[in-house]
Structure formats: C-alpha cells, structure tokens
Design a protein around this motif. Structure first.
Motif, PDB file in Angstrom:
ATOM      1  N   SER A   1      95.057   1.854  17.697  1.00 31.92           N
ATOM      2  CA  SER A   1      96.334   1.342  17.203  1.00 31.92           C
ATOM      3  C   SER A   1      96.129   0.416  16.016  1.00 31.92           C
ATOM      4  O   SER A   1      95.108  -0.260  15.916  1.00 31.92           O
ATOM      5  CB  SER A   1      97.073   0.604  18.336  1.00 31.92           C
ATOM      6  OG  SER A   1      98.326   0.105  17.900  1.00 31.92           O
ATOM      7  N   ALA A   2      97.122   0.395  15.119  1.00 34.52           N
ATOM      8  CA  ALA A   2      97.089  -0.486  13.955  1.00 34.52           C
ATOM      9  C   ALA A   2      98.469  -1.116  13.769  1.00 34.52           C
ATOM     10  O   ALA A   2      99.482  -0.520  14.130  1.00 34.52           O
ATOM     11  CB  ALA A   2      96.689   0.288  12.700  1.00 34.52           C
ATOM     12  N   PRO A   3      98.516  -2.318  13.225  1.00 32.64           N
ATOM     13  CA  PRO A   3      99.810  -2.976  13.020  1.00 32.64           C
ATOM     14  C   PRO A   3     100.539  -2.441  11.802  1.00 32.64           C
ATOM     15  O   PRO A   3      99.924  -2.110  10.788  1.00 32.64           O
ATOM     16  CB  PRO A   3      99.416  -4.445  12.819  1.00 32.64           C
ATOM     17  CG  PRO A   3      98.063  -4.374  12.196  1.00 32.64           C
ATOM     18  CD  PRO A   3      97.385  -3.187  12.830  1.00 32.64           C
ATOM     19  N   ILE A   4     101.855  -2.365  11.909  1.00 30.68           N
ATOM     20  CA  ILE A   4     102.709  -2.038  10.770  1.00 30.68           C
ATOM     21  C   ILE A   4     103.353  -3.346  10.311  1.00 30.68           C
ATOM     22  O   ILE A   4     104.135  -3.948  11.049  1.00 30.68           O
ATOM     23  CB  ILE A   4     103.788  -1.014  11.145  1.00 30.68           C
ATOM     24  CG1 ILE A   4     103.152   0.308  11.585  1.00 30.68           C
ATOM     25  CG2 ILE A   4     104.731  -0.773   9.962  1.00 30.68           C
ATOM     26  CD1 ILE A   4     104.162   1.342  12.053  1.00 30.68           C
TER      27      ILE A   4
ATOM     28  N   LEU B   1      99.537  -8.447  20.312  1.00 27.76           N
ATOM     29  CA  LEU B   1      99.142  -9.809  20.674  1.00 27.76           C
ATOM     30  C   LEU B   1      98.269 -10.460  19.605  1.00 27.76           C
ATOM     31  O   LEU B   1      98.337 -11.676  19.397  1.00 27.76           O
ATOM     32  CB  LEU B   1      98.393  -9.799  22.010  1.00 27.76           C
ATOM     33  CG  LEU B   1      99.230  -9.936  23.276  1.00 27.76           C
ATOM     34  CD1 LEU B   1      98.331  -9.999  24.493  1.00 27.76           C
ATOM     35  CD2 LEU B   1     100.111 -11.178  23.218  1.00 27.76           C
ATOM     36  N   ALA B   2      97.468  -9.670  18.938  1.00 28.87           N
ATOM     37  CA  ALA B   2      96.559 -10.218  17.930  1.00 28.87           C
ATOM     38  C   ALA B   2      97.325 -10.913  16.810  1.00 28.87           C
ATOM     39  O   ALA B   2      96.825 -11.872  16.213  1.00 28.87           O
ATOM     40  CB  ALA B   2      95.672  -9.118  17.357  1.00 28.87           C
ATOM     41  N   TYR B   3      98.534 -10.439  16.530  1.00 30.26           N
ATOM     42  CA  TYR B   3      99.317 -10.997  15.428  1.00 30.26           C
ATOM     43  C   TYR B   3     100.548 -11.759  15.916  1.00 30.26           C
ATOM     44  O   TYR B   3     101.422 -12.103  15.125  1.00 30.26           O
ATOM     45  CB  TYR B   3      99.740  -9.870  14.478  1.00 30.26           C
ATOM     46  CG  TYR B   3      98.559  -9.186  13.828  1.00 30.26           C
ATOM     47  CD1 TYR B   3      97.987  -9.675  12.661  1.00 30.26           C
ATOM     48  CD2 TYR B   3      97.994  -8.042  14.405  1.00 30.26           C
ATOM     49  CE1 TYR B   3      96.897  -9.051  12.074  1.00 30.26           C
ATOM     50  CE2 TYR B   3      96.896  -7.414  13.816  1.00 30.26           C
ATOM     51  CZ  TYR B   3      96.361  -7.919  12.657  1.00 30.26           C
ATOM     52  OH  TYR B   3      95.282  -7.305  12.086  1.00 30.26           O
ATOM     53  N   ALA B   4     100.605 -12.032  17.218  1.00 31.65           N
ATOM     54  CA  ALA B   4     101.737 -12.765  17.783  1.00 31.65           C
ATOM     55  C   ALA B   4     101.510 -14.262  17.705  1.00 31.65           C
ATOM     56  O   ALA B   4     100.385 -14.731  17.490  1.00 31.65           O
ATOM     57  CB  ALA B   4     101.958 -12.332  19.237  1.00 31.65           C
ATOM     58  N   ASP B   5     102.581 -15.024  17.901  1.00 28.16           N
ATOM     59  CA  ASP B   5     102.462 -16.481  17.940  1.00 28.16           C
ATOM     60  C   ASP B   5     101.574 -16.895  19.105  1.00 28.16           C
ATOM     61  O   ASP B   5     101.480 -16.203  20.120  1.00 28.16           O
ATOM     62  CB  ASP B   5     103.839 -17.123  18.093  1.00 28.16           C
ATOM     63  CG  ASP B   5     104.714 -16.928  16.860  1.00 28.16           C
ATOM     64  OD1 ASP B   5     104.155 -16.667  15.782  1.00 28.16           O
ATOM     65  OD2 ASP B   5     105.951 -17.025  16.996  1.00 28.16           O
TER      66      ASP B   5
ATOM     67  N   GLN C   1      88.299 -10.319  21.460  1.00 27.98           N
ATOM     68  CA  GLN C   1      88.679  -8.998  20.965  1.00 27.98           C
ATOM     69  C   GLN C   1      89.809  -9.106  19.948  1.00 27.98           C
ATOM     70  O   GLN C   1      89.824  -8.396  18.936  1.00 27.98           O
ATOM     71  CB  GLN C   1      89.125  -8.093  22.119  1.00 27.98           C
ATOM     72  CG  GLN C   1      88.014  -7.506  22.959  1.00 27.98           C
ATOM     73  CD  GLN C   1      88.554  -6.467  23.926  1.00 27.98           C
ATOM     74  OE1 GLN C   1      89.185  -5.488  23.538  1.00 27.98           O
ATOM     75  NE2 GLN C   1      88.325  -6.701  25.203  1.00 27.98           N
ATOM     76  N   LEU C   2      90.771  -9.968  20.227  1.00 28.56           N
ATOM     77  CA  LEU C   2      91.913 -10.124  19.324  1.00 28.56           C
ATOM     78  C   LEU C   2      91.458 -10.620  17.954  1.00 28.56           C
ATOM     79  O   LEU C   2      91.987 -10.195  16.920  1.00 28.56           O
ATOM     80  CB  LEU C   2      92.934 -11.088  19.927  1.00 28.56           C
ATOM     81  CG  LEU C   2      93.544 -10.693  21.282  1.00 28.56           C
ATOM     82  CD1 LEU C   2      94.630 -11.686  21.680  1.00 28.56           C
ATOM     83  CD2 LEU C   2      94.102  -9.279  21.252  1.00 28.56           C
ATOM     84  N   GLN C   3      90.455 -11.505  17.944  1.00 31.84           N
ATOM     85  CA  GLN C   3      89.911 -11.986  16.675  1.00 31.84           C
ATOM     86  C   GLN C   3      89.260 -10.839  15.906  1.00 31.84           C
ATOM     87  O   GLN C   3      89.437 -10.706  14.688  1.00 31.84           O
ATOM     88  CB  GLN C   3      88.897 -13.100  16.938  1.00 31.84           C
ATOM     89  CG  GLN C   3      88.204 -13.625  15.684  1.00 31.84           C
ATOM     90  CD  GLN C   3      89.161 -14.285  14.720  1.00 31.84           C
ATOM     91  OE1 GLN C   3      90.154 -14.874  15.143  1.00 31.84           O
ATOM     92  NE2 GLN C   3      88.877 -14.177  13.425  1.00 31.84           N
ATOM     93  N   ASP C   4      88.531 -10.004  16.609  1.00 33.19           N
ATOM     94  CA  ASP C   4      87.895  -8.846  15.978  1.00 33.19           C
ATOM     95  C   ASP C   4      88.938  -7.889  15.408  1.00 33.19           C
ATOM     96  O   ASP C   4      88.744  -7.311  14.329  1.00 33.19           O
ATOM     97  CB  ASP C   4      87.012  -8.110  16.985  1.00 33.19           C
ATOM     98  CG  ASP C   4      85.780  -8.907  17.388  1.00 33.19           C
ATOM     99  OD1 ASP C   4      85.403  -9.820  16.619  1.00 33.19           O
ATOM    100  OD2 ASP C   4      85.217  -8.622  18.455  1.00 33.19           O
ATOM    101  N   ILE C   5      90.041  -7.724  16.134  1.00 29.59           N
ATOM    102  CA  ILE C   5      91.111  -6.814  15.691  1.00 29.59           C
ATOM    103  C   ILE C   5      91.716  -7.310  14.383  1.00 29.59           C
ATOM    104  O   ILE C   5      91.978  -6.526  13.468  1.00 29.59           O
ATOM    105  CB  ILE C   5      92.191  -6.697  16.784  1.00 29.59           C
ATOM    106  CG1 ILE C   5      91.628  -5.920  17.981  1.00 29.59           C
ATOM    107  CG2 ILE C   5      93.454  -6.020  16.253  1.00 29.59           C
ATOM    108  CD1 ILE C   5      92.466  -6.026  19.236  1.00 29.59           C
ATOM    109  N   ARG C   6      91.925  -8.623  14.277  1.00 26.92           N
ATOM    110  CA  ARG C   6      92.486  -9.179  13.039  1.00 26.92           C
ATOM    111  C   ARG C   6      91.537  -8.977  11.869  1.00 26.92           C
ATOM    112  O   ARG C   6      91.958  -8.842  10.717  1.00 26.92           O
ATOM    113  CB  ARG C   6      92.801 -10.658  13.229  1.00 26.92           C
ATOM    114  CG  ARG C   6      94.004 -10.917  14.126  1.00 26.92           C
ATOM    115  CD  ARG C   6      94.426 -12.384  14.092  1.00 26.92           C
ATOM    116  NE  ARG C   6      93.444 -13.259  14.728  1.00 26.92           N
ATOM    117  CZ  ARG C   6      93.457 -13.573  16.021  1.00 26.92           C
ATOM    118  NH1 ARG C   6      94.397 -13.082  16.818  1.00 26.92           N
ATOM    119  NH2 ARG C   6      92.540 -14.378  16.523  1.00 26.92           N
TER     120      ARG C   6
END
Length: 248
Positions: free
Chosen positions: A200-203, A147-151, A176-181
């Motif tokens: 978890s980390a994004p690929i 979700l952090a990197y979704a539209d 939280q999503l902002q912190d994750i980015r």
C-alpha cells in the motif's frame, strides 16, 4: 449549549440503526437492539418509520430487515467530482490491469479504515474485497500507511486500544511506521489473514494531506515478499498521479 444537547435523540438512534448494516446485510430486531443497546420496542418504532420512508425493507417471511432503495438513491447523488471512489476508479482499473491483482482504496475513519472502492483481479484465485468493509487500524499494509501519516493522537489511540493484538509488538510496529514514511509504501504478509499479502502507498492531495491509502492485494502464492517490494515504486507512482486529481 453543547453540541450534544442539540442532537435530536431519535435521529441519532435511527442513524445508529442504519450503521448496524455495515456488520450484516440482514438483521433482526433482537440483533439491532443488542448492537445499539436499545429496547426492542424502541427499535421497532424506529424501524417502522425507516421502513415507511424506504430506508429499510422488512422480509415478511423471516422478519429480518435489509437496507432499502432510498439508501442507494442517496448514494447515486454523491458528488462524483469530490468522491475518490468514483474519481479514481479508471486509474485503479489501469493499475489492476498492469499488476494483475486486486486494487483497493481505503479511508481512515477514527481508529478504523474503510474500503471505499475495489477493482477485483481477473485471476481465477483472488482476494474478494468487499466495498464498505470496516477494518481496525492494527495490521495490514493500508492500515500502516494510514497510521504512518496520521496525527500522533490517532496513533496513540490505536496503540492504547484494548483490542490491540497481543502478538504485535508495539515498539516494533512504531518502528515500521517510521520505515514506511522513509520508503513511501507498506507491505503486509499474512498479517491480517492467512494466505493473503498486500502492498500500500499513501495518496496525498494537493495540500500534502493523506487523502486515502491505495492498496494492491492477492494470495501469497503470487505475492511473495520480493514481489511486494517490486510493486512498491509502482504504487507510489500511481498514488502520486491519483493525488493530482484530488482537490485539497
């Protein structure tokens, strides 16, 4: 003509039936009919065709159905060069051996996430990750990464869902999503299920698009909040290497 009008209704219904088996390995006519909102007689006709073609098998004793060998035959012909579940498996095994915990790979499908690959921990006590499991994008480390990197439209759809858990504050979740980015990974501690923790980390593929979420999970007895933070940079490094293997 709209795409909807071009859809062959019988094919659409047959596919809906097959998708029912993501929720159970063996299903009866009543369960299937109820799940997709069709009359039992209609489902019976479709199941007969699917059975004849080998896509489902009927247990004569219980009158229940399960997926047939044709499904596995089709899956065996997936392009291994393009399928992350196959392509990244050796790297996932290396990460499991390095960290000692279960490693999973998730893709986003609409407002859900699907576990497309898992390498189980060799520990006696471990989280058993079922490949093919469909989970909502509400809580959990990999959900937050996806979700952090979704539209923005995807995030809003999840936030507006009637199934959003009342216990999760939406404004705090978005923060939280902002912190994750910013830090590049997400953690969860007994968010989705008691006794379980994950990081978890994004690929990212070569075009910079998020291709999947890489996750390491295990029991809270081994994965303390501090341990999850320690694992974060390791996952970022592993995810970066995996991303170089995925075509845009």
């Amino acid at each position: 003509m709209e795409d909807r009008k071009l859809t062959v209704r019988a094919v659409e219904r047959a596919l809906d039936i097959l998708m029912c088996f993501t929720k159970g390995k063996e299903l009866g006519l009543t369960e299937i009919a109820s799940s997709i909102g069709l009359h039992k007689s209609t489902v019976h006709r479709l199941m007969t065709t699917l059975e004849e073609k080998g896509f489902v098998i009927r247990d004569m004793a219980t009158e229940k159905y399960r997926l047939g060998l044709k499904i596995w035959e089709l899956s065996a012909h997936l392009s291994q060069s393009d399928d992350p579940a196959v392509l990244l498996l050796p790297q996932m095994e290396q990460l499991r051996d390095r960290l000692g915990e279960t490693v999973s790979l998730y893709l986003r499908d609409g407002t859900d996430r699907i576990r497309i690959q898992a390498v189980q921990s060799n520990q006696a006590i471990r989280r058993v990750a079922a490949v093919g499991a469909r989970l909502p994008l509400y809580v959990g480390a990999s959900s937050k990464v996806l979700l952090a990197y979704a539209d923005a439209s995807i995030l809003q759809a999840v936030l507006d869902s009637p199934d959003w858990p009342a216990s999760v504050d939406k404004s705090q979740y978005v923060a939280q999503l902002q912190d994750i980015r910013q830090r590049g990974f997400a953690t969860s501690y007994e968010e989705r299920e008691p006794g379980a923790a994950a990081v978890s980390a994004p690929i990212f593929d070569r075009s910079g698009k998020v291709a999947a979420a890489l996750s390491v999970s295990g029991p809270v007895s081994r994965l303390s909040p501090e341990t999850l933070i320690e694992f974060g940079p390791v996952l970022i490094e592993a995810a970066r290497d995996m991303g170089m293997m995925i075509h845009a």
